[in-house]
Motif scaffolding. Structure first.
Motif, PDB file in Angstrom:
ATOM      1  N   ALA A   1      76.680  -9.934 -19.898  1.00  0.00           N
ATOM      2  CA  ALA A   1      76.541  -8.489 -19.704  1.00  0.00           C
ATOM      3  C   ALA A   1      75.243  -8.160 -18.966  1.00  0.00           C
ATOM      4  O   ALA A   1      75.223  -7.304 -18.076  1.00  0.00           O
ATOM      5  N   VAL A   2      74.163  -8.837 -19.306  1.00  0.00           N
ATOM      6  CA  VAL A   2      72.893  -8.616 -18.618  1.00  0.00           C
ATOM      7  C   VAL A   2      73.011  -9.034 -17.156  1.00  0.00           C
ATOM      8  O   VAL A   2      72.502  -8.354 -16.257  1.00  0.00           O
ATOM      9  N   ALA A   3      73.710 -10.118 -16.880  1.00  0.00           N
ATOM     10  CA  ALA A   3      73.893 -10.575 -15.501  1.00  0.00           C
ATOM     11  C   ALA A   3      74.695  -9.560 -14.701  1.00  0.00           C
ATOM     12  O   ALA A   3      74.408  -9.318 -13.522  1.00  0.00           O
ATOM     13  N   ARG A   4      75.694  -8.934 -15.310  1.00  0.00           N
ATOM     14  CA  ARG A   4      76.474  -7.913 -14.603  1.00  0.00           C
ATOM     15  C   ARG A   4      75.615  -6.701 -14.252  1.00  0.00           C
ATOM     16  O   ARG A   4      75.760  -6.110 -13.187  1.00  0.00           O
ATOM     17  N   VAL A   5      74.702  -6.320 -15.135  1.00  0.00           N
ATOM     18  CA  VAL A   5      73.794  -5.207 -14.841  1.00  0.00           C
ATOM     19  C   VAL A   5      72.903  -5.574 -13.660  1.00  0.00           C
ATOM     20  O   VAL A   5      72.656  -4.754 -12.774  1.00  0.00           O
ATOM     21  N   SER A   6      72.430  -6.799 -13.610  1.00  0.00           N
ATOM     22  CA  SER A   6      71.594  -7.240 -12.497  1.00  0.00           C
ATOM     23  C   SER A   6      72.369  -7.206 -11.188  1.00  0.00           C
ATOM     24  O   SER A   6      71.802  -6.915 -10.134  1.00  0.00           O
ATOM     25  N   ASP A   7      73.657  -7.508 -11.235  1.00  0.00           N
ATOM     26  CA  ASP A   7      74.475  -7.480 -10.022  1.00  0.00           C
ATOM     27  C   ASP A   7      74.639  -6.060  -9.502  1.00  0.00           C
ATOM     28  O   ASP A   7      74.724  -5.839  -8.291  1.00  0.00           O
ATOM     29  N   VAL A   8      74.706  -5.079 -10.381  1.00  0.00           N
ATOM     30  CA  VAL A   8      74.923  -3.698  -9.975  1.00  0.00           C
ATOM     31  C   VAL A   8      73.680  -3.113  -9.311  1.00  0.00           C
ATOM     32  O   VAL A   8      73.771  -2.349  -8.360  1.00  0.00           O
ATOM     33  N   ALA A   9      72.508  -3.455  -9.813  1.00  0.00           N
ATOM     34  CA  ALA A   9      71.268  -2.905  -9.262  1.00  0.00           C
ATOM     35  C   ALA A   9      71.124  -3.341  -7.808  1.00  0.00           C
ATOM     36  O   ALA A   9      71.299  -4.506  -7.467  1.00  0.00           O
ATOM     37  N   SER A  10      70.810  -2.379  -6.958  1.00  0.00           N
ATOM     38  CA  SER A  10      70.641  -2.700  -5.546  1.00  0.00           C
ATOM     39  C   SER A  10      69.256  -2.269  -5.084  1.00  0.00           C
ATOM     40  O   SER A  10      68.528  -1.583  -5.790  1.00  0.00           O
ATOM     41  N   ALA A  11      68.914  -2.657  -3.869  1.00  0.00           N
ATOM     42  CA  ALA A  11      67.573  -2.399  -3.350  1.00  0.00           C
ATOM     43  C   ALA A  11      67.311  -0.905  -3.140  1.00  0.00           C
ATOM     44  O   ALA A  11      66.164  -0.462  -3.199  1.00  0.00           O
ATOM     45  N   ASP A  12      68.350  -0.107  -2.890  1.00  0.00           N
ATOM     46  CA  ASP A  12      68.133   1.315  -2.632  1.00  0.00           C
ATOM     47  C   ASP A  12      68.055   2.154  -3.910  1.00  0.00           C
ATOM     48  O   ASP A  12      67.844   3.360  -3.849  1.00  0.00           O
ATOM     49  N   VAL A  13      68.208   1.541  -5.072  1.00  0.00           N
ATOM     50  CA  VAL A  13      68.100   2.252  -6.344  1.00  0.00           C
ATOM     51  C   VAL A  13      66.779   1.865  -6.991  1.00  0.00           C
ATOM     52  O   VAL A  13      66.582   0.711  -7.355  1.00  0.00           O
ATOM     53  N   PRO A  14      65.853   2.827  -7.132  1.00  0.00           N
ATOM     54  CA  PRO A  14      64.556   2.477  -7.731  1.00  0.00           C
ATOM     55  C   PRO A  14      64.698   2.191  -9.222  1.00  0.00           C
ATOM     56  O   PRO A  14      65.525   2.804  -9.901  1.00  0.00           O
ATOM     57  N   PRO A  15      63.906   1.271  -9.749  1.00  0.00           N
ATOM     58  CA  PRO A  15      63.953   1.001 -11.189  1.00  0.00           C
ATOM     59  C   PRO A  15      63.436   2.208 -11.966  1.00  0.00           C
ATOM     60  O   PRO A  15      62.486   2.867 -11.554  1.00  0.00           O
ATOM     61  N   THR A  16      64.092   2.514 -13.070  1.00  0.00           N
ATOM     62  CA  THR A  16      63.689   3.639 -13.905  1.00  0.00           C
ATOM     63  C   THR A  16      63.726   3.241 -15.376  1.00  0.00           C
ATOM     64  O   THR A  16      64.414   2.302 -15.760  1.00  0.00           O
ATOM     65  N   SER A  17      62.985   3.977 -16.180  1.00  0.00           N
ATOM     66  CA  SER A  17      63.029   3.729 -17.625  1.00  0.00           C
ATOM     67  C   SER A  17      63.986   4.684 -18.315  1.00  0.00           C
ATOM     68  O   SER A  17      64.380   4.451 -19.450  1.00  0.00           O
ATOM     69  N   HIS A  18      64.356   5.787 -17.635  1.00  0.00           N
ATOM     70  CA  HIS A  18      65.256   6.785 -18.205  1.00  0.00           C
ATOM     71  C   HIS A  18      66.227   7.254 -17.121  1.00  0.00           C
ATOM     72  O   HIS A  18      65.851   7.375 -15.957  1.00  0.00           O
TER      73      HIS A  18
END
Length: 98
Positions: free
Chosen positions: A38-55
């Motif tokens: 499940a954690v690996a699938r989340v990593s696959d979804v994140a892309s370079a144009d989406v900034p990391p957020t805490s909320h």
């Protein structure tokens, strides 16, 4: 992706000082493998144009601004105290301290 083995779960259990049965080792190996997947699938979804957020939504400060105002006088603060001495709360002595 390689799965989590029973030996790895047993190693983690030893590090955590947990005693697990053979059935628990098999059960937890499957669960940990699902979690890592499940954690690996989340990593696959994140892309370079989406900034990391805490909320997911922006946070705003909901506190009121600080305002200076008059506080209690010593007499008002001590008015409900069962015992007082020299404008302080008097409490029972503990552990025989002086």
């Amino acid at each position: 992706m390689p799965g989590i083995t029973r030996e790895e779960v047993a190693h983690l259990a030893r590090l955590a000082r947990l005693e697990l049965t053979d059935e628990e080792l098999d059960h937890f190996a499957g669960q940990l493998d699902d979690i890592i997947g499940a954690v690996a699938r989340v990593s696959d979804v994140a892309s370079a144009d989406v900034p990391p957020t805490s909320h997911p939504l922006p946070l705003t400060n909901v506190m009121r601004p600080d305002e200076i105002r008059q506080g209690l006088t010593p007499e008002q603060a001590l008015s409900g105290a069962p015992a007082q001495q020299q404008q302080r709360f008097r409490v029972p002595r503990i552990l025989g301290e002086e």
